[in-house]
Write an enzyme that holds these catalytic residues in place. Structure first.
Site, PDB file in Angstrom:
ATOM      1  N   HIS A  23      41.110  36.108  30.088  1.00 53.26           N
ATOM      2  CA  HIS A  23      40.954  35.179  31.447  1.00 53.26           C
ATOM      3  C   HIS A  23      39.971  35.926  32.332  1.00 53.26           C
ATOM      4  CE1 HIS A  23      41.834  31.830  34.545  1.00 53.26           C
ATOM      5  NE2 HIS A  23      41.734  33.129  35.234  1.00 53.26           N
ATOM      6  N   HIS A  25      37.599  36.127  35.682  1.00 57.09           N
ATOM      7  CA  HIS A  25      36.964  35.642  36.904  1.00 57.09           C
ATOM      8  C   HIS A  25      35.323  36.225  37.117  1.00 57.09           C
ATOM      9  CE1 HIS A  25      40.636  33.963  39.073  1.00 57.09           C
ATOM     10  NE2 HIS A  25      40.895  34.178  37.792  1.00 57.09           N
ATOM     11  N   CYS A  56      40.031  32.725  42.764  1.00 51.50           N
ATOM     12  CA  CYS A  56      40.895  33.337  43.713  1.00 51.50           C
ATOM     13  C   CYS A  56      40.102  33.306  45.071  1.00 51.50           C
ATOM     14  CB  CYS A  56      41.107  34.664  43.531  1.00 51.50           C
ATOM     15  SG  CYS A  56      42.294  35.576  44.752  1.00 51.50           S
ATOM     16  N   ASN A  69      36.295  31.329  37.865  1.00 52.65           N
ATOM     17  CA  ASN A  69      36.623  31.385  36.896  1.00 52.65           C
ATOM     18  C   ASN A  69      35.248  31.532  36.020  1.00 52.65           C
ATOM     19  OD1 ASN A  69      39.375  31.615  36.709  1.00 52.65           O
ATOM     20  ND2 ASN A  69      39.203  29.297  37.111  1.00 52.65           N
TER      21      ASN A  69
END
Length: 111
Positions: A23, A25, A56, A69
């Site tokens: 995952h 960002h 975030c 993301n």
């Protein structure tokens, strides 16, 4: 990212590593490059989001909204450039990413 994934690969069994999903960002605009490094160490599954939605809120500053993301289109472009095949319908992906951008006021993913 290579060192971190190498440490993870050394700490878990090979089946677990083969089933790891990364995952990313794109806060610093390096998520696509990190995905390519991850490919080199054996990662084959990645999270991404339509047009990079999510992320975030703590990474933003008053002057600049932090990217979220990694965008699915950005990830797909990087993986294709690395020689990976895909069954993703790019026209449908472009439609989905355009729709996602329309919902949040036109944010654009990093290229």
């Amino acid at each position: 990212i290579g060192a971190m994934l190498g440490a993870v690969r050394g700490a878990i069994d090979s089946d677990a590593f083969r089933n790891t999903t990364l995952h990313l960002h794109d806060t610093s605009g390096q998520a696509a490059a990190c995905a390519i490094v991850a490919l080199d160490v054996g990662i084959r599954s990645f999270d991404a989001s339509a047009s990079g939605l999510g992320g975030c809120p703590y990474a933003s500053t008053p002057e600049r909204r932090a990217p979220g993301n990694i965008a699915t289109g950005v990830l797909l472009k990087a993986l294709k450039a690395a020689g990976c095949a895909s069954r993703i319908d790019e026209a449908k992906l472009a439609d989905a990413e355009g729709y996602a951008r329309s919902m949040v006021g036109g944010c654009e993913p990093a290229a």
